[in-house]
Design a protein around this motif. Structure first.
Motif, PDB file in Angstrom:
ATOM      1  N   LYS A   7       0.835  -1.206   0.000  1.00  0.00           N
ATOM      2  CA  LYS A   7       0.000   0.000   0.000  1.00  0.00           C
ATOM      3  C   LYS A   7       0.866   1.251   0.000  1.00  0.00           C
ATOM      4  O   LYS A   7       0.549   2.244  -0.645  1.00  0.00           O
ATOM      5  CB  LYS A   7      -0.923   0.007   1.216  1.00  0.00           C
ATOM      6  N   GLU A   8       1.973   1.197   0.725  1.00  0.00           N
ATOM      7  CA  GLU A   8       2.878   2.349   0.800  1.00  0.00           C
ATOM      8  C   GLU A   8       3.497   2.637  -0.562  1.00  0.00           C
ATOM      9  O   GLU A   8       3.579   3.790  -0.990  1.00  0.00           O
ATOM     10  CB  GLU A   8       3.969   2.112   1.851  1.00  0.00           C
ATOM     11  N   ASP A   9       3.950   1.570  -1.249  1.00  0.00           N
ATOM     12  CA  ASP A   9       4.527   1.778  -2.579  1.00  0.00           C
ATOM     13  C   ASP A   9       3.477   2.282  -3.561  1.00  0.00           C
ATOM     14  O   ASP A   9       3.760   3.151  -4.383  1.00  0.00           O
ATOM     15  CB  ASP A   9       5.164   0.490  -3.105  1.00  0.00           C
ATOM     16  N   GLN A  10       2.264   1.756  -3.471  1.00  0.00           N
ATOM     17  CA  GLN A  10       1.203   2.229  -4.363  1.00  0.00           C
ATOM     18  C   GLN A  10       0.942   3.713  -4.121  1.00  0.00           C
ATOM     19  O   GLN A  10       0.813   4.483  -5.070  1.00  0.00           O
ATOM     20  CB  GLN A  10      -0.079   1.412  -4.157  1.00  0.00           C
ATOM     21  N   ARG A  11       0.890   4.110  -2.861  1.00  0.00           N
ATOM     22  CA  ARG A  11       0.685   5.523  -2.523  1.00  0.00           C
ATOM     23  C   ARG A  11       1.835   6.372  -3.069  1.00  0.00           C
ATOM     24  O   ARG A  11       1.603   7.422  -3.667  1.00  0.00           O
ATOM     25  CB  ARG A  11       0.590   5.672  -1.010  1.00  0.00           C
ATOM     26  N   ASP A  12       3.064   5.905  -2.873  1.00  0.00           N
ATOM     27  CA  ASP A  12       4.222   6.663  -3.351  1.00  0.00           C
ATOM     28  C   ASP A  12       4.228   6.764  -4.871  1.00  0.00           C
ATOM     29  O   ASP A  12       4.534   7.821  -5.424  1.00  0.00           O
ATOM     30  CB  ASP A  12       5.527   6.030  -2.856  1.00  0.00           C
ATOM     31  N   ARG A  13       3.872   5.680  -5.562  1.00  0.00           N
ATOM     32  CA  ARG A  13       3.802   5.717  -7.030  1.00  0.00           C
ATOM     33  C   ARG A  13       2.801   6.765  -7.485  1.00  0.00           C
ATOM     34  O   ARG A  13       3.085   7.565  -8.378  1.00  0.00           O
ATOM     35  CB  ARG A  13       3.382   4.357  -7.577  1.00  0.00           C
ATOM     36  N   GLU A  14       1.638   6.756  -6.875  1.00  0.00           N
ATOM     37  CA  GLU A  14       0.598   7.719  -7.260  1.00  0.00           C
ATOM     38  C   GLU A  14       1.046   9.143  -6.955  1.00  0.00           C
ATOM     39  O   GLU A  14       0.808  10.058  -7.748  1.00  0.00           O
ATOM     40  CB  GLU A  14      -0.706   7.381  -6.549  1.00  0.00           C
ATOM     41  N   THR A  15       1.705   9.332  -5.812  1.00  0.00           N
ATOM     42  CA  THR A  15       2.190  10.659  -5.444  1.00  0.00           C
ATOM     43  C   THR A  15       3.264  11.130  -6.415  1.00  0.00           C
ATOM     44  O   THR A  15       3.233  12.273  -6.879  1.00  0.00           O
ATOM     45  CB  THR A  15       2.733  10.661  -3.998  1.00  0.00           C
ATOM     46  N   MET A  16       4.218  10.253  -6.719  1.00  0.00           N
ATOM     47  CA  MET A  16       5.292  10.618  -7.646  1.00  0.00           C
ATOM     48  C   MET A  16       4.731  10.963  -9.019  1.00  0.00           C
ATOM     49  O   MET A  16       5.153  11.951  -9.640  1.00  0.00           O
ATOM     50  CB  MET A  16       6.314   9.472  -7.758  1.00  0.00           C
ATOM     51  N   LEU A  17       3.763  10.193  -9.497  1.00  0.00           N
ATOM     52  CA  LEU A  17       3.161  10.464 -10.803  1.00  0.00           C
ATOM     53  C   LEU A  17       2.396  11.782 -10.780  1.00  0.00           C
ATOM     54  O   LEU A  17       2.519  12.590 -11.694  1.00  0.00           O
ATOM     55  CB  LEU A  17       2.249   9.307 -11.208  1.00  0.00           C
TER      56      LEU A  17
END
Length: 58
Positions: A7-17
């Motif tokens: 979930k943390e990586d998914q959140r970070d991916r969305e934030t970075m994008l």
């Protein structure tokens, strides 16, 4: 084999994008300021780059 994304990586991916879409390419320092660790940046940057490439090709 598909790797499970936390979930943390998914959140970070969305934030970075989202940050890329809003402001363009960012530095490690600006992503750190956004709460994305260096380790997470290293794991997730290839995915973000692929999404950017796909969006630009569309």
């Amino acid at each position: 084999m598909q790797q499970k994304i936390t979930k943390e990586d998914q959140r970070d991916r969305e934030t970075m994008l989202r940050i890329y879409q809003e402001r363009g390419a960012q530095t490690e320092k600006t992503l750190l300021a956004a709460g994305i660790s260096v380790e997470s940046q290293a794991r997730n940057a290839p995915w973000v780059a692929e999404q950017v490439k796909l969006a630009e090709a569309a």
